[in-house]
Design a protein around this motif. Sequence first.
Motif, PDB file in Angstrom:
ATOM      1  N   SER A 186       0.857  -1.183   0.000  1.00  0.00           N
ATOM      2  CA  SER A 186       0.000   0.000   0.000  1.00  0.00           C
ATOM      3  C   SER A 186       0.890   1.229   0.000  1.00  0.00           C
ATOM      4  O   SER A 186       1.959   1.234   0.626  1.00  0.00           O
ATOM      5  CB  SER A 186      -0.893   0.016   1.238  1.00  0.00           C
ATOM      6  N   THR A 187       0.451   2.263  -0.705  1.00  0.00           N
ATOM      7  CA  THR A 187       1.268   3.486  -0.760  1.00  0.00           C
ATOM      8  C   THR A 187       0.450   4.666  -0.268  1.00  0.00           C
ATOM      9  O   THR A 187      -0.753   4.735  -0.507  1.00  0.00           O
ATOM     10  CB  THR A 187       1.723   3.799  -2.199  1.00  0.00           C
ATOM     11  N   GLY A 188       1.095   5.571   0.428  1.00  0.00           N
ATOM     12  CA  GLY A 188       0.436   6.808   0.842  1.00  0.00           C
ATOM     13  C   GLY A 188       0.921   7.291   2.186  1.00  0.00           C
ATOM     14  O   GLY A 188       0.965   6.517   3.152  1.00  0.00           O
ATOM     15  N   ASP A 189       1.313   8.575   2.235  1.00  0.00           N
ATOM     16  CA  ASP A 189       1.772   9.177   3.503  1.00  0.00           C
ATOM     17  C   ASP A 189       0.657   9.236   4.535  1.00  0.00           C
ATOM     18  O   ASP A 189       0.915   9.359   5.729  1.00  0.00           O
ATOM     19  CB  ASP A 189       2.291  10.599   3.245  1.00  0.00           C
ATOM     20  N   GLU A 190      -0.584   9.167   4.056  1.00  0.00           N
ATOM     21  CA  GLU A 190      -1.718   9.315   4.983  1.00  0.00           C
ATOM     22  C   GLU A 190      -2.065   8.000   5.683  1.00  0.00           C
ATOM     23  O   GLU A 190      -2.915   7.964   6.547  1.00  0.00           O
ATOM     24  CB  GLU A 190      -2.948   9.833   4.218  1.00  0.00           C
ATOM     25  N   LEU A 191      -1.382   6.911   5.315  1.00  0.00           N
ATOM     26  CA  LEU A 191      -1.793   5.593   5.814  1.00  0.00           C
ATOM     27  C   LEU A 191      -1.074   5.196   7.100  1.00  0.00           C
ATOM     28  O   LEU A 191       0.090   5.534   7.311  1.00  0.00           O
ATOM     29  CB  LEU A 191      -1.517   4.522   4.763  1.00  0.00           C
ATOM     30  N   LYS A 229       5.935   5.068   1.760  1.00  0.00           N
ATOM     31  CA  LYS A 229       5.658   6.512   1.751  1.00  0.00           C
ATOM     32  C   LYS A 229       5.565   6.989   0.303  1.00  0.00           C
ATOM     33  O   LYS A 229       6.072   6.333  -0.612  1.00  0.00           O
ATOM     34  CB  LYS A 229       6.806   7.262   2.448  1.00  0.00           C
ATOM     35  N   ASP A 230       4.949   8.159   0.126  1.00  0.00           N
ATOM     36  CA  ASP A 230       4.849   8.743  -1.214  1.00  0.00           C
ATOM     37  C   ASP A 230       6.177   9.378  -1.607  1.00  0.00           C
ATOM     38  O   ASP A 230       6.286  10.601  -1.766  1.00  0.00           O
ATOM     39  CB  ASP A 230       3.717   9.776  -1.252  1.00  0.00           C
ATOM     40  N   GLN A 231       7.206   8.567  -1.700  1.00  0.00           N
ATOM     41  CA  GLN A 231       8.522   9.025  -2.162  1.00  0.00           C
ATOM     42  C   GLN A 231       9.047   7.960  -3.121  1.00  0.00           C
ATOM     43  O   GLN A 231       9.013   6.770  -2.795  1.00  0.00           O
ATOM     44  CB  GLN A 231       9.516   9.130  -0.998  1.00  0.00           C
ATOM     45  N   GLY A 252      -2.934   2.523  -4.552  1.00  0.00           N
ATOM     46  CA  GLY A 252      -2.683   3.951  -4.328  1.00  0.00           C
ATOM     47  C   GLY A 252      -1.578   4.481  -5.209  1.00  0.00           C
ATOM     48  O   GLY A 252      -0.791   3.734  -5.783  1.00  0.00           O
ATOM     49  N   GLY A 253      -1.580   5.808  -5.336  1.00  0.00           N
ATOM     50  CA  GLY A 253      -0.486   6.473  -6.057  1.00  0.00           C
ATOM     51  C   GLY A 253      -0.492   6.303  -7.553  1.00  0.00           C
ATOM     52  O   GLY A 253       0.540   6.475  -8.198  1.00  0.00           O
ATOM     53  N   VAL A 254      -1.658   5.955  -8.130  1.00  0.00           N
ATOM     54  CA  VAL A 254      -1.681   5.794  -9.590  1.00  0.00           C
ATOM     55  C   VAL A 254      -2.469   6.894 -10.293  1.00  0.00           C
ATOM     56  O   VAL A 254      -2.607   6.882 -11.508  1.00  0.00           O
ATOM     57  CB  VAL A 254      -2.263   4.429 -10.030  1.00  0.00           C
ATOM     58  N   TYR A 259       1.649  13.521  -5.698  1.00  0.00           N
ATOM     59  CA  TYR A 259       2.318  12.492  -4.890  1.00  0.00           C
ATOM     60  C   TYR A 259       2.068  11.085  -5.422  1.00  0.00           C
ATOM     61  O   TYR A 259       2.204  10.102  -4.721  1.00  0.00           O
ATOM     62  CB  TYR A 259       1.858  12.600  -3.435  1.00  0.00           C
ATOM     63  N   ASP A 260       1.664  11.008  -6.671  1.00  0.00           N
ATOM     64  CA  ASP A 260       1.362   9.705  -7.256  1.00  0.00           C
ATOM     65  C   ASP A 260       2.544   9.239  -8.108  1.00  0.00           C
ATOM     66  O   ASP A 260       2.705   9.658  -9.252  1.00  0.00           O
ATOM     67  CB  ASP A 260       0.077   9.786  -8.108  1.00  0.00           C
ATOM     68  N   PHE A 261       3.375   8.387  -7.509  1.00  0.00           N
ATOM     69  CA  PHE A 261       4.644   8.026  -8.160  1.00  0.00           C
ATOM     70  C   PHE A 261       4.678   6.601  -8.720  1.00  0.00           C
ATOM     71  O   PHE A 261       5.683   6.188  -9.272  1.00  0.00           O
ATOM     72  CB  PHE A 261       5.794   8.157  -7.148  1.00  0.00           C
TER      73      PHE A 261
END
Length: 411
Positions: A186-191, A229-231, A252-254, A259-261
């Motif tokens: 899973s991707t996302g700084d909010e998670l 993380k979103d990096q 996530g991130g698509v 921040y979608d990498f």
Amino acid sequence: MEGLTLLHDAQKTVLAAALPLGLEKIGLLEALGRVLGEDIIASRDNPPWDNSAMDGFAVRWEDIKQEHAITKPVVLKVIEDVPAGKVATKMVGCGQAIRIMTGAPIPKGADTVVKVEETEPAEDSVRIFKQVERGANIRPQGEDVKKGDCIIAKGTQLRPAEVGMLAILAKSFVLVYQRPRVAILSTGDELADLDERFDETKIVNSNSYGIAAAVQETGGIPMLLGIAKDQPAALKEKIAHGLNADILVLSGGVSMGDYDFTKAVFKELGAEMNFWKLAIRPGQPLAFGKIKGKLAFGLPGNPVSSMVTFEQLVRPALLKMSGHRSYGRPVVQAVFQEKFSKRPDRRHFLRGILSMDNGVLKVRTTGDQGSGILTSMVKANGLIDVPEEVERLNPGDTVNVQVLSSQFWVH
Ligand code: AMP
Ligand code: MG
């Protein structure tokens, strides 16, 4: 529509890229639900010999064929009593009978079995009251399985019936397809993950668990890679780790946000990308490609979107990798109960509730269809498939529904 890929085309691309995994040998007790990796050819007849279908007396039909048996019963001399598991040592001669149990081999000389209920004992003899046909109550050798026949085909998912048959054929080990190992990220700084302390600014990483469960339901083995993380660097490291698995599923991130990498990192890792914006709802943003030979999916982050796109694309890929011969859910036709309208562009998957009403299969939606409303998936037992070109549905229209759970049949 510009830049949008039709789901049908996307499914063809994914299935062309997904290849069945290798085989492994497992014990019969672990075989339930696995997909057979070999044709099962019968190594012997079943039953292996002519045997009795009843507890009774093995006789020569010539001796008992007379009419009026009720008033003038035939009397035969009982020369042997064969208990279960034993085989007769004597041969049935003229005027003789051998007492046998269900399943016992038919003694030499006999060609018919008379049920015990149709007889009466008399010292060392038996009285037979009923005339029966020649060959009655005998199960012939090979009536179930003939030696050399293909009894279960490669690609069959094993149910209790097949496991029982494998036991009859003395297969204590069986070749099956390997189960796909699925790395889930899973991707996302909010998670935040379940075992972390977190405040209300965070969102619980539910996708990893929902996707892991969907993988298990499909017969795969989930491997949780946690949260990235979103990096780009963090994402790259986790994805590289996930390449030990057979297939990689990110969520996530698509999208097109700052921040979608996911797509960029897939590309950096050398993916032969088939980028997609799919013409479906929910689930438009979706990345798919092969990284170092492994299938990699970037599913949208919204929980409903990730589940619906898993159903349409990841599940078929997993089923093909697992050796199955068909890759879809059962689809039923049902009578739609509501009004619904959309633009004639994308294919919609409405979360639906199927029910049987006086023999008629009906379906209604679960209510609000927002892609963040996971209760819509909790309530649903089917996905109502509304094709791209359809603009409106009215009560009474027939729709196709992908069946997620078959509980409704028994309601
Ligand atoms: P994204 O596709 O990264 O833009 O994510 C869209 C939204 O999906 C986010 O704002 C979150 O609310 C939600 N989301 C993303 N990842 C997860 C996850 N692993 N579990 C639950 N919700 C998620
Ligand atoms: Mg995100």
